[in-house]
Scaffold this active site. Sequence first.
Site, short mmCIF file in Angstrom:
data_model
loop_
_atom_site.label_atom_id
_atom_site.label_comp_id
_atom_site.label_asym_id
_atom_site.label_seq_id
_atom_site.Cartn_x
_atom_site.Cartn_y
_atom_site.Cartn_z
N GLU A 90 -2.93 -4.74 -3.10
CA GLU A 90 -3.40 -5.73 -4.07
C GLU A 90 -3.55 -5.12 -5.46
OE1 GLU A 90 -4.63 -4.93 -1.19
OE2 GLU A 90 -5.41 -6.64 -0.06
N CYS A 147 -10.08 -5.49 0.54
CA CYS A 147 -11.21 -4.56 0.41
C CYS A 147 -11.99 -4.90 -0.88
CB CYS A 147 -10.74 -3.11 0.40
SG CYS A 147 -10.07 -2.53 -1.15
N GLU A 181 0.33 5.23 0.66
CA GLU A 181 -0.63 6.25 1.10
C GLU A 181 -0.21 7.63 0.62
OE1 GLU A 181 -1.08 5.62 5.33
OE2 GLU A 181 -2.28 3.81 4.97
N CYS A 197 -4.14 0.56 -2.59
CA CYS A 197 -3.99 -0.69 -1.84
C CYS A 197 -2.89 -1.56 -2.45
CB CYS A 197 -5.28 -1.50 -1.87
SG CYS A 197 -6.63 -0.81 -0.93
N ASN A 199 0.85 -1.19 0.00
CA ASN A 199 0.00 0.00 0.00
C ASN A 199 0.88 1.24 0.00
OD1 ASN A 199 0.69 -0.67 2.69
ND2 ASN A 199 -1.11 0.33 3.53
N1 THU Z 1 -5.34 -1.52 2.38
C1 THU Z 1 -4.74 -2.34 1.46
O1 THU Z 1 -3.59 -2.11 1.06
N2 THU Z 1 -5.46 -3.40 1.01
C2 THU Z 1 -6.73 -3.72 1.39
O2 THU Z 1 -7.30 -4.67 0.87
C3 THU Z 1 -7.39 -2.92 2.43
C4 THU Z 1 -6.68 -1.70 2.88
C5 THU Z 1 -4.57 -0.36 2.90
C6 THU Z 1 -5.08 0.97 2.47
C7 THU Z 1 -4.55 1.87 3.56
O3 THU Z 1 -3.24 2.29 3.24
C8 THU Z 1 -4.48 0.97 4.78
O4 THU Z 1 -4.60 -0.35 4.30
C9 THU Z 1 -5.55 1.23 5.81
O5 THU Z 1 -6.81 1.16 5.26
#
Ligand code: THU
Length: 128
Positions: free
Chosen positions: A55, A86, A44, A53, A42
């Site tokens: 994935e 997610c 941000e 994300c 991920n």
């Molecule tokens: N996140 C992912 O990388 N993958 C997911 O399937 C769910 C959430 C990340 C996004 C964000 O940087 C952190 O997790 C918190 O939501």
Amino acid sequence: MTDQQLIQKAKLARKNAYAPYSNFKVSCALLSSSGKVYTGVNVENASYGLTTCAERMAVFTAVSRGERDFEKIAIVTDTKEPKYLCGACLQVLSEFCQDLKIICATVNGKSRNYTLKELLPKAFKKIR
Ligand code: THU
């Protein structure tokens, strides 16, 4: 490639996750049908909504290298229990995968196996 090997590759990718806002690092390793592994983390952003994300990062990287077909993905989080993906990432995976195996794992060695069909039984598909 065994599940454990794929989990290990996802774990190694964790160090590059960029999550200064949530402090929740996610990493994954996606195995293509050609046998190659694409990792994702991920990333941000100060403008929170621009976060990507792990994935989707892995899928987009793989597709940008010409891959269109995938066998399994391992996702690793530092949580007590394995976390699900997610909905947005499930939908993106469903664009390319019919029978994807999903391994949700923790850094401490717990894991659970699912299928994409199980986690997203009614994916939105092409309208034409
Ligand atoms: N996140 C992912 O990388 N993958 C997911 O399937 C769910 C959430 C990340 C996004 C964000 O940087 C952190 O997790 C918190 O939501």
